[in-house]
Design a protein around this motif. Structure first.
Motif, PDB file in Angstrom:
ATOM      1  N   ALA A  51      -3.361   6.760   6.674  1.00  0.00           N
ATOM      2  CA  ALA A  51      -2.152   6.117   6.163  1.00  0.00           C
ATOM      3  C   ALA A  51      -0.975   6.305   7.105  1.00  0.00           C
ATOM      4  CB  ALA A  51      -1.821   6.655   4.776  1.00  0.00           C
ATOM      5  N   ASP A  52      -0.953   7.422   7.852  1.00  0.00           N
ATOM      6  CA  ASP A  52       0.122   7.664   8.814  1.00  0.00           C
ATOM      7  C   ASP A  52       0.185   6.562   9.870  1.00  0.00           C
ATOM      8  OD1 ASP A  52       0.633   9.979   7.448  1.00  0.00           O
ATOM      9  OD2 ASP A  52      -0.312  11.284   8.920  1.00  0.00           O
ATOM     10  N   ASP A  53      -0.927   5.923  10.099  1.00  0.00           N
ATOM     11  CA  ASP A  53      -0.979   4.839  11.074  1.00  0.00           C
ATOM     12  C   ASP A  53      -0.492   3.516  10.486  1.00  0.00           C
ATOM     13  OD1 ASP A  53      -2.176   6.621  12.880  1.00  0.00           O
ATOM     14  OD2 ASP A  53      -4.182   6.080  12.198  1.00  0.00           O
ATOM     15  N   GLY A  54      -0.218   3.499   9.208  1.00  0.00           N
ATOM     16  CA  GLY A  54       0.127   2.255   8.527  1.00  0.00           C
ATOM     17  C   GLY A  54       1.326   1.543   9.095  1.00  0.00           C
ATOM     18  N   MET A  55       2.401   2.274   9.384  1.00  0.00           N
ATOM     19  CA  MET A  55       3.594   1.629   9.930  1.00  0.00           C
ATOM     20  C   MET A  55       3.326   1.046  11.310  1.00  0.00           C
ATOM     21  SD  MET A  55       5.681   1.574   7.518  1.00  0.00           S
ATOM     22  CE  MET A  55       7.121   0.928   8.299  1.00  0.00           C
ATOM     23  N   ALA A  56       2.566   1.752  12.118  1.00  0.00           N
ATOM     24  CA  ALA A  56       2.206   1.223  13.437  1.00  0.00           C
ATOM     25  C   ALA A  56       1.357  -0.035  13.278  1.00  0.00           C
ATOM     26  CB  ALA A  56       1.462   2.275  14.244  1.00  0.00           C
ATOM     27  N   LEU A  57       0.473  -0.037  12.297  1.00  0.00           N
ATOM     28  CA  LEU A  57      -0.364  -1.217  12.064  1.00  0.00           C
ATOM     29  C   LEU A  57       0.461  -2.396  11.540  1.00  0.00           C
ATOM     30  CD1 LEU A  57      -3.451   0.576  10.540  1.00  0.00           C
ATOM     31  CD2 LEU A  57      -3.399  -0.722  12.680  1.00  0.00           C
ATOM     32  N   LEU A  58       1.469  -2.110  10.717  1.00  0.00           N
ATOM     33  CA  LEU A  58       2.352  -3.182  10.251  1.00  0.00           C
ATOM     34  C   LEU A  58       3.041  -3.852  11.432  1.00  0.00           C
ATOM     35  CD1 LEU A  58       3.894  -1.422   7.143  1.00  0.00           C
ATOM     36  CD2 LEU A  58       2.536  -3.523   7.096  1.00  0.00           C
ATOM     37  N   LYS A  59       3.448  -3.051  12.407  1.00  0.00           N
ATOM     38  CA  LYS A  59       4.086  -3.596  13.610  1.00  0.00           C
ATOM     39  C   LYS A  59       3.067  -4.337  14.467  1.00  0.00           C
ATOM     40  CE  LYS A  59       7.668  -0.135  13.607  1.00  0.00           C
ATOM     41  NZ  LYS A  59       8.141   1.128  14.144  1.00  0.00           N
ATOM     42  N   LYS A  60       1.911  -3.730  14.667  1.00  0.00           N
ATOM     43  CA  LYS A  60       0.865  -4.325  15.510  1.00  0.00           C
ATOM     44  C   LYS A  60       0.421  -5.688  14.967  1.00  0.00           C
ATOM     45  CE  LYS A  60      -3.992  -3.741  16.616  1.00  0.00           C
ATOM     46  NZ  LYS A  60      -5.190  -3.035  16.215  1.00  0.00           N
ATOM     47  N   ASN A  61       0.359  -5.815  13.654  1.00  0.00           N
ATOM     48  CA  ASN A  61      -0.105  -7.057  13.037  1.00  0.00           C
ATOM     49  C   ASN A  61       1.031  -8.013  12.687  1.00  0.00           C
ATOM     50  OD1 ASN A  61      -3.141  -6.840  12.677  1.00  0.00           O
ATOM     51  ND2 ASN A  61      -2.442  -4.836  12.006  1.00  0.00           N
TER      52      ASN A  61
ATOM     53  N   THR B 138      -6.408 -12.177   8.332  1.00  0.00           N
ATOM     54  CA  THR B 138      -7.843 -12.081   8.605  1.00  0.00           C
ATOM     55  C   THR B 138      -8.188 -11.139   9.748  1.00  0.00           C
ATOM     56  OG1 THR B 138      -7.700 -14.018  10.032  1.00  0.00           O
ATOM     57  CG2 THR B 138      -8.275 -14.401   7.727  1.00  0.00           C
ATOM     58  N   LYS B 139      -7.222 -10.773  10.576  1.00  0.00           N
ATOM     59  CA  LYS B 139      -7.517  -9.928  11.743  1.00  0.00           C
ATOM     60  C   LYS B 139      -7.657  -8.441  11.420  1.00  0.00           C
ATOM     61  CE  LYS B 139      -5.763 -13.066  15.203  1.00  0.00           C
ATOM     62  NZ  LYS B 139      -4.852 -13.295  16.292  1.00  0.00           N
ATOM     63  N   PRO B 140      -6.771  -7.855  10.586  1.00  0.00           N
ATOM     64  CA  PRO B 140      -6.918  -6.417  10.335  1.00  0.00           C
ATOM     65  C   PRO B 140      -8.204  -6.106   9.569  1.00  0.00           C
ATOM     66  CG  PRO B 140      -4.805  -7.235   9.486  1.00  0.00           C
ATOM     67  CD  PRO B 140      -5.612  -8.414   9.911  1.00  0.00           C
ATOM     68  N   SER B 141      -8.778  -4.950   9.867  1.00  0.00           N
ATOM     69  CA  SER B 141      -9.962  -4.504   9.128  1.00  0.00           C
ATOM     70  C   SER B 141      -9.540  -4.065   7.727  1.00  0.00           C
ATOM     71  CB  SER B 141     -10.624  -3.337   9.852  1.00  0.00           C
ATOM     72  OG  SER B 141      -9.797  -2.183   9.764  1.00  0.00           O
ATOM     73  N   ASP B 142     -10.511  -3.866   6.850  1.00  0.00           N
ATOM     74  CA  ASP B 142     -10.207  -3.386   5.507  1.00  0.00           C
ATOM     75  C   ASP B 142      -9.534  -2.015   5.565  1.00  0.00           C
ATOM     76  OD1 ASP B 142     -11.242  -5.693   4.387  1.00  0.00           O
ATOM     77  OD2 ASP B 142     -13.196  -4.806   3.934  1.00  0.00           O
ATOM     78  N   ALA B 143      -9.982  -1.154   6.472  1.00  0.00           N
ATOM     79  CA  ALA B 143      -9.371   0.171   6.619  1.00  0.00           C
ATOM     80  C   ALA B 143      -7.926   0.059   7.095  1.00  0.00           C
ATOM     81  CB  ALA B 143     -10.189   1.025   7.590  1.00  0.00           C
ATOM     82  N   GLU B 144      -7.656  -0.880   7.980  1.00  0.00           N
ATOM     83  CA  GLU B 144      -6.288  -1.076   8.459  1.00  0.00           C
ATOM     84  C   GLU B 144      -5.395  -1.600   7.339  1.00  0.00           C
ATOM     85  OE1 GLU B 144      -6.831  -1.937  13.207  1.00  0.00           O
ATOM     86  OE2 GLU B 144      -7.205  -3.611  11.827  1.00  0.00           O
ATOM     87  N   ILE B 145      -5.903  -2.537   6.549  1.00  0.00           N
ATOM     88  CA  ILE B 145      -5.126  -3.060   5.421  1.00  0.00           C
ATOM     89  C   ILE B 145      -4.842  -1.944   4.424  1.00  0.00           C
ATOM     90  CG2 ILE B 145      -5.220  -4.580   3.403  1.00  0.00           C
ATOM     91  CD1 ILE B 145      -6.545  -6.675   5.228  1.00  0.00           C
ATOM     92  N   LYS B 146      -5.826  -1.112   4.143  1.00  0.00           N
ATOM     93  CA  LYS B 146      -5.638   0.019   3.233  1.00  0.00           C
ATOM     94  C   LYS B 146      -4.531   0.934   3.756  1.00  0.00           C
ATOM     95  CE  LYS B 146      -9.199   2.001   1.023  1.00  0.00           C
ATOM     96  NZ  LYS B 146      -8.839   1.749  -0.323  1.00  0.00           N
ATOM     97  N   ALA B 147      -4.522   1.207   5.050  1.00  0.00           N
ATOM     98  CA  ALA B 147      -3.492   2.061   5.648  1.00  0.00           C
ATOM     99  C   ALA B 147      -2.126   1.400   5.586  1.00  0.00           C
ATOM    100  CB  ALA B 147      -3.864   2.401   7.088  1.00  0.00           C
ATOM    101  N   MET B 148      -2.053   0.103   5.821  1.00  0.00           N
ATOM    102  CA  MET B 148      -0.782  -0.611   5.776  1.00  0.00           C
ATOM    103  C   MET B 148      -0.221  -0.595   4.358  1.00  0.00           C
ATOM    104  SD  MET B 148      -1.154  -3.773   8.484  1.00  0.00           S
ATOM    105  CE  MET B 148      -2.641  -4.490   7.806  1.00  0.00           C
ATOM    106  N   VAL B 149      -1.069  -0.859   3.370  1.00  0.00           N
ATOM    107  CA  VAL B 149      -0.618  -0.856   1.974  1.00  0.00           C
ATOM    108  C   VAL B 149      -0.156   0.547   1.572  1.00  0.00           C
ATOM    109  CG1 VAL B 149      -1.392  -1.127  -0.416  1.00  0.00           C
ATOM    110  CG2 VAL B 149      -1.904  -2.899   1.272  1.00  0.00           C
ATOM    111  N   ALA B 150      -0.876   1.569   2.002  1.00  0.00           N
ATOM    112  CA  ALA B 150      -0.469   2.953   1.696  1.00  0.00           C
ATOM    113  C   ALA B 150       0.915   3.233   2.273  1.00  0.00           C
ATOM    114  CB  ALA B 150      -1.491   3.945   2.236  1.00  0.00           C
ATOM    115  N   ALA B 151       1.162   2.767   3.478  1.00  0.00           N
ATOM    116  CA  ALA B 151       2.465   2.963   4.116  1.00  0.00           C
ATOM    117  C   ALA B 151       3.545   2.206   3.364  1.00  0.00           C
ATOM    118  CB  ALA B 151       2.421   2.533   5.574  1.00  0.00           C
TER     119      ALA B 151
END
Length: 104
Positions: A21-31, A86-99
């Motif tokens: 989940a700590d990666d969530g904010m970075a993933l929000l930016k990346k996506n 459609t690009k983020p994986s399910d794990a990435e979406i889970k981390a983004m939502v947690a963030a």
């Protein structure tokens, strides 16, 4: 031989480790989610804090938001639709939502 096995096991765990989940904010930016979703204020879409506030205390919110990110949707914060992601994986979406849900 034991050292090689331990190194292979460690490398395998690192490659298969879930996104935290700590990666969530970075993933929000990346996506590019932050193009429409700012931290606090509404722009094209609601601010991350607005989303967190709306779903605070809702035990099923994470699963519903993960599905909404994957499939897209509209109507929760106005008529502007969010396209499916459609690009983020399910794990990435889970981390983004947690963030998002942890936004203060």
């Amino acid at each position: 031989m034991k050292v090689q096995h331990a190194l292979m096991l460690t490398a395998g765990l690192m490659l298969s480790a879930p996104v935290l989940a700590d990666d969530g904010m970075a993933l929000l930016k990346k996506n590019n989610c932050v193009t429409c979703h700012q931290a606090v204020k509404k722009t094209v879409g609601p601010g991350l804090k607005m989303i967190a506030d709306k779903y605070a205390g809702d035990a099923g919110a994470a699963a519903r938001l993960e599905a909404k990110v994957r499939k897209g949707g509209a109507g929760s914060f106005g008529s502007m639709p969010m396209p499916p992601q459609t690009k983020p994986s399910d794990a990435e979406i889970k981390a983004m939502v947690a963030a998002i849900l942890a936004s203060k």
